[in-house]
Design a protein around this motif. Structure first.
Motif, PDB file in Angstrom:
ATOM      1  N   VAL A 220       0.842  -1.193   0.000  1.00 31.36           N
ATOM      2  CA  VAL A 220       0.000   0.000   0.000  1.00 31.36           C
ATOM      3  C   VAL A 220       0.881   1.249   0.000  1.00 31.36           C
ATOM      4  O   VAL A 220       1.681   1.440   0.922  1.00 31.36           O
ATOM      5  N   PRO A 221       0.766   2.119  -1.004  1.00 30.33           N
ATOM      6  CA  PRO A 221       1.473   3.408  -0.972  1.00 30.33           C
ATOM      7  C   PRO A 221       0.935   4.270   0.167  1.00 30.33           C
ATOM      8  O   PRO A 221      -0.274   4.486   0.276  1.00 30.33           O
ATOM      9  N   THR A 222       1.821   4.748   1.020  1.00 24.11           N
ATOM     10  CA  THR A 222       1.445   5.362   2.295  1.00 24.11           C
ATOM     11  C   THR A 222       2.153   6.702   2.487  1.00 24.11           C
ATOM     12  O   THR A 222       3.357   6.798   2.287  1.00 24.11           O
ATOM     13  N   ARG A 223       1.418   7.717   2.889  1.00 27.23           N
ATOM     14  CA  ARG A 223       2.028   9.031   3.088  1.00 27.23           C
ATOM     15  C   ARG A 223       2.923   9.057   4.321  1.00 27.23           C
ATOM     16  O   ARG A 223       2.563   8.566   5.376  1.00 27.23           O
ATOM     17  N   GLN A 224       4.093   9.651   4.157  1.00 28.23           N
ATOM     18  CA  GLN A 224       4.997   9.910   5.270  1.00 28.23           C
ATOM     19  C   GLN A 224       5.415  11.376   5.211  1.00 28.23           C
ATOM     20  O   GLN A 224       5.826  11.866   4.163  1.00 28.23           O
ATOM     21  N   GLN A 225       5.298  12.095   6.341  1.00 30.30           N
ATOM     22  CA  GLN A 225       5.576  13.532   6.383  1.00 30.30           C
ATOM     23  C   GLN A 225       6.631  13.841   7.440  1.00 30.30           C
ATOM     24  O   GLN A 225       6.703  13.161   8.472  1.00 30.30           O
ATOM     25  N   LEU A 226       7.418  14.857   7.192  1.00 30.96           N
ATOM     26  CA  LEU A 226       8.397  15.287   8.184  1.00 30.96           C
ATOM     27  C   LEU A 226       8.665  16.779   8.058  1.00 30.96           C
ATOM     28  O   LEU A 226       8.343  17.406   7.038  1.00 30.96           O
ATOM     29  N   ILE A 227       9.266  17.320   9.110  1.00 29.97           N
ATOM     30  CA  ILE A 227       9.605  18.739   9.185  1.00 29.97           C
ATOM     31  C   ILE A 227      11.098  18.890   9.404  1.00 29.97           C
ATOM     32  O   ILE A 227      11.704  18.121  10.150  1.00 29.97           O
ATOM     33  N   VAL A 228      11.700  19.869   8.743  1.00 30.96           N
ATOM     34  CA  VAL A 228      13.058  20.322   9.058  1.00 30.96           C
ATOM     35  C   VAL A 228      12.920  21.716   9.657  1.00 30.96           C
ATOM     36  O   VAL A 228      12.293  22.597   9.055  1.00 30.96           O
ATOM     37  N   THR A 229      13.464  21.903  10.832  1.00 31.87           N
ATOM     38  CA  THR A 229      13.315  23.188  11.510  1.00 31.87           C
ATOM     39  C   THR A 229      14.380  24.187  11.073  1.00 31.87           C
ATOM     40  O   THR A 229      15.380  23.836  10.449  1.00 31.87           O
ATOM     41  N   GLU A 230      14.148  25.418  11.451  1.00 36.61           N
ATOM     42  CA  GLU A 230      15.188  26.435  11.332  1.00 36.61           C
ATOM     43  C   GLU A 230      16.329  26.094  12.295  1.00 36.61           C
ATOM     44  O   GLU A 230      16.150  25.292  13.211  1.00 36.61           O
ATOM     45  N   PRO A 231      17.518  26.658  12.094  1.00 35.82           N
ATOM     46  CA  PRO A 231      18.642  26.379  13.001  1.00 35.82           C
ATOM     47  C   PRO A 231      18.276  26.646  14.464  1.00 35.82           C
ATOM     48  O   PRO A 231      17.523  27.569  14.781  1.00 35.82           O
ATOM     49  N   LEU A 232      18.819  25.811  15.338  1.00 39.88           N
ATOM     50  CA  LEU A 232      18.543  25.883  16.770  1.00 39.88           C
ATOM     51  C   LEU A 232      19.854  25.887  17.553  1.00 39.88           C
ATOM     52  O   LEU A 232      20.798  25.169  17.190  1.00 39.88           O
ATOM     53  N   ASP A 233      19.907  26.666  18.596  1.00 39.73           N
ATOM     54  CA  ASP A 233      21.076  26.657  19.475  1.00 39.73           C
ATOM     55  C   ASP A 233      21.254  25.249  20.056  1.00 39.73           C
ATOM     56  O   ASP A 233      20.307  24.659  20.591  1.00 39.73           O
ATOM     57  N   GLY A 234      22.453  24.713  19.930  1.00 40.87           N
ATOM     58  CA  GLY A 234      22.758  23.412  20.501  1.00 40.87           C
ATOM     59  C   GLY A 234      22.471  22.231  19.610  1.00 40.87           C
ATOM     60  O   GLY A 234      22.721  21.087  20.012  1.00 40.87           O
ATOM     61  N   ALA A 235      21.979  22.455  18.397  1.00 40.38           N
ATOM     62  CA  ALA A 235      21.644  21.337  17.499  1.00 40.38           C
ATOM     63  C   ALA A 235      22.884  20.882  16.744  1.00 40.38           C
ATOM     64  O   ALA A 235      23.031  21.111  15.545  1.00 40.38           O
ATOM     65  N   ARG A 236      23.789  20.228  17.464  1.00 43.51           N
ATOM     66  CA  ARG A 236      25.025  19.738  16.858  1.00 43.51           C
ATOM     67  C   ARG A 236      24.745  18.514  15.983  1.00 43.51           C
ATOM     68  O   ARG A 236      23.864  17.698  16.275  1.00 43.51           O
ATOM     69  N   ALA A 237      25.549  18.348  14.952  1.00 45.95           N
ATOM     70  CA  ALA A 237      25.358  17.234  14.030  1.00 45.95           C
ATOM     71  C   ALA A 237      25.564  15.880  14.697  1.00 45.95           C
ATOM     72  O   ALA A 237      25.006  14.867  14.252  1.00 45.95           O
ATOM     73  N   ASP A 238      26.371  15.825  15.767  1.00 46.29           N
ATOM     74  CA  ASP A 238      26.680  14.542  16.393  1.00 46.29           C
ATOM     75  C   ASP A 238      25.725  14.161  17.518  1.00 46.29           C
ATOM     76  O   ASP A 238      25.924  13.136  18.182  1.00 46.29           O
ATOM     77  N   LEU A 239      24.682  14.929  17.764  1.00 43.86           N
ATOM     78  CA  LEU A 239      23.708  14.545  18.781  1.00 43.86           C
ATOM     79  C   LEU A 239      23.011  13.247  18.361  1.00 43.86           C
ATOM     80  O   LEU A 239      22.642  13.081  17.195  1.00 43.86           O
ATOM     81  N   PRO A 240      22.811  12.305  19.282  1.00 49.63           N
ATOM     82  CA  PRO A 240      22.129  11.072  18.907  1.00 49.63           C
ATOM     83  C   PRO A 240      20.690  11.326  18.489  1.00 49.63           C
ATOM     84  O   PRO A 240      20.014  12.216  19.001  1.00 49.63           O
ATOM     85  N   MET A 241      20.248  10.547  17.529  1.00 49.27           N
ATOM     86  CA  MET A 241      18.860  10.587  17.100  1.00 49.27           C
ATOM     87  C   MET A 241      17.963  10.103  18.240  1.00 49.27           C
ATOM     88  O   MET A 241      18.420   9.407  19.144  1.00 49.27           O
ATOM     89  N   ILE A 242      16.698  10.470  18.182  1.00 49.29           N
ATOM     90  CA  ILE A 242      15.741  10.090  19.224  1.00 49.29           C
ATOM     91  C   ILE A 242      14.536   9.433  18.571  1.00 49.29           C
ATOM     92  O   ILE A 242      14.003   9.941  17.575  1.00 49.29           O
TER      93      ILE A 242
END
Length: 404
Positions: A220-242
Motif C-alpha cells: 500500500v502506498p502510504t504518506r509519510q511527512q516530516l519537518i526540518v526546523t530552522e537552526p537551533l542553538d545546541g543542534a550539533r550534528a553529532d547529537l544522537p537521534m531520538i
C-alpha cells in the motif's frame, strides 16, 4: 532509444538504483528507467536514518552490512554521500515498551550491536533536547547513523551509468511484456525494450506496474511527512537521534536544526492510478496538523518541537506491507519478473545491501543470504481485501519502533 538489455530496472529510487549499480558492476547490460528524473520522488524526501536494533536477526544482519556500505559509499561508487555516525536513543514511556527494549537489548547484544540500557537522565545528557520527564526506559544504540537521503539514489544511478548502464529519464513504462509466462521486455512511452528480466522497483507505483502486467502484489502506498526546523542553538550534528516508541516520533540533527516526523496512527493511503499519469511526489497533499498533534503528544519529552520554526515541510510515499517486511525477488508464475519494493519506511537505509542481494539473486539464482522472509512468494497462498491490507499496513506503520 536502446532496444535491448539483459535486465530492465523500473524505478530509480534507492532500491532500483542500487540494484542497477550492482548488476552493472557484475557486467550485466542494464537499463534503468524512470518516468521522472533520477532519484527524484520518495527517496530524497526520506529521513535518512539508519536503525540497527530491528525486530529480527535477518534485518539486523542486513542493516549492519548496509552501514558498512554507507561508510564506503564514496570509495565504492565515486559519488558523494554525507553521513554522520551519531548513534541513537530509543525511548519508552510505558512499562510494556520497556519490555520491548529489554528484548531489543538481548537481540542486539547477541548480534554484536553496540547497545546498552541507560537512565532517562543519561539519555537527556546525551541529547539535551530530550527531557527525562515521563521516560520509563531508554536504550542507546551506538551503531545508528544518518545520511543525506538525496545523495543515495542519484549516486548509485550515476555510478551505474559510469559502468555502462543506460539511464532513461522521463520515460514511463506502460506494461511489462509477458509471453508464455516469461518476461520478454517492456513497452514504454517511447517504444519497446526487449529483455528477459525486469525489476519492478517503481516505489509508490510498484503495484501499478505489476497490476497492468497481470501480477498481484500486496502493498500500500502510504504518506509519510516530516519537518526540518530552522537552526537551533545546541543542534550539533553529532547529537544522537531520538525515537519515542509509543508516539512513533523521531528526530535527528539536520542542517543546524532538527528533522522530525511521526508514523501516524491513521496514515493516508494512495491509489496511484487515480492520481493520474502526471502525478509527482512533490505534489502530494500534506497535512501539518498531523505533525502538530504529534509534537503535542511528546511535549514533555521534546518540548522544542512546540516552538521550533519550520524551514521545510515535505513528504514521500513509501510502500507498506501487511507483515512489515520488504517484497523482494521473483514473482510467482512469471519467469524473469522481480520485485524490489515494500520498503516499510526503511528502504533507503538498507538499499545498498538489498540492491547487491537482489543483483546476486538475479545473476546466480539465489541471494548470498536467505531472503525468503522477504520473498513475494510468501504471499502466494494469502489474500487480503483492500480494507484488510490497509488495516494491517497501518498497524505496521505505527508500530515500526516495536511499541506494543
Amino acid at each position: 532509444m536502446i532496444s535491448k538489455a539483459d535486465t530492465i530496472v523500473i524505478g530509480s529510487g534507492g532500491l532500483g538504483a542500487a540494484t542497477a549499480y550492482y548488476l552493472s558492476k557484475r557486467g550485466v547490460d542494464v537499463v534503468l528507467i524512470d518516468k521522472h528524473d533520477i532519484g527524484s520522488q520518495t527517496s530524497p524526501r526520506a529521513a535518512g536514518m539508519v536503525s540497527c536494533a530491528r525486530k529480527s536477526d535477518l534485518m539486523i544482519g542486513l542493516i549492519k552490512d548496509a552501514c558498512r556500505k554507507i561508510e564506503g559509499f564514496t570509495e565504492e561508487t565515486g559519488q558523494p554521500l554525507d553521513w554522520v555516525h551519531s548513534g541513537s536513543l530509543k525511548i519508552a514511556r510505558r512499562p510494556q515498551d520497556a519490555e520491548v527494549i529489554k528484548a531489543d537489548l538481548e537481540r542486539g547484544r547477541r548480534m554484536g550491536l553496540d547497545v546498552e540500557p541507560i537512565s532517562p537522565e543519561q539519555a537527556s545528557r546525551l541529547n539535551p533536547f530530550l527531557k527525562p520527564t515521563g521516560v520509563v526506559a531508554a536504550m542507546r544504540i551506538g551503531d545508528d547513523r544518518y545520511f543525506d537521503p538525496a545523495q543515495v539514489a542519484t549516486g548509485f544511478a550515476r555510478a551505474a551509468a559510469a559502468q555502462g548502464a543506460t539511464v532513461l529519464t522521463k520515460t514511463g513504462v506502460l506494461t511489462v511484456n509477458i509471453t508464455a509466462g516469461k518476461v520478454t521486455g517492456v513497452t514504454t512511452e517511447k517504444g519497446i525494450i526487449e529483455g528477459p528480466i525486469v525489476v519492478d522497483a517503481a516505489g509508490a507505483w510498484t503495484r501499478q506496474v505489476a497490476d497492468v502486467s497481470g501480477i498481484s502484489v500486496p502493498l500500500v502506498p502510504t504518506r509519510q511527512q516530516l519537518i526540518v526546523t530552522e537552526p537551533l542553538d545546541g543542534a550539533r550534528a553529532d547529537l544522537p537521534m531520538i525515537r519515542i516508541m509509543d508516539a512513533a516520533v523521531y528526530t535527528r540533527p539536520c542542517q543546524g536544526g532538527l528533522l522530525w516526523g511521526v508514523y501516524e496512527e491513521s496514515p493516508r493511503f494512495f491509489d496511484m492510478q487515480s492520481l493520474g499519469a502526471s502525478f509527482d511526489i512533490k505534489d502530494m497533499p500534506l497535512d501539518i496538523e498531523v505533525l502538530r498533534s504529534a509534537a503535542l503528544e511528546v511535549k514533555d519529552q521534546l518540548p522544542i518541537l512546540q516552538t521550533a520554526k519550520v524551514r521545510e515541510f515535505r513528504g514521500g510515499i513509501p510502500t507498506m506491507t501487511a507483515d512489515g517486511h520488504h517484497i523482494l525477488g521473483p514473482a510467482s508464475g512469471v519467469t524473469g519478473f522481480y520485485f524490489a519494493s515494500g520498503c516499510n519506511v526503511a528502504g533507503l537505509s538498507i538499499s545498498p545491501t538489498i540492491g547487491e542481494a537482489l543483483a546476486t539473486w538475479i545473476i546466480d539464482g539465489r541471494p548470498a543470504v536467505d531472503l525468503s522472509p522477504m520473498s513475494v512468494m510468501r504471499f502466494k497462498d494469502q489474500s487480503w481485501s483492500e480494507p484488510q491490507l490497509q488495516r494491517e499496513a497501518a498497524w505496521q506503520y505505527r508500530h515500526f519502533y516495536g511499541a506494543v
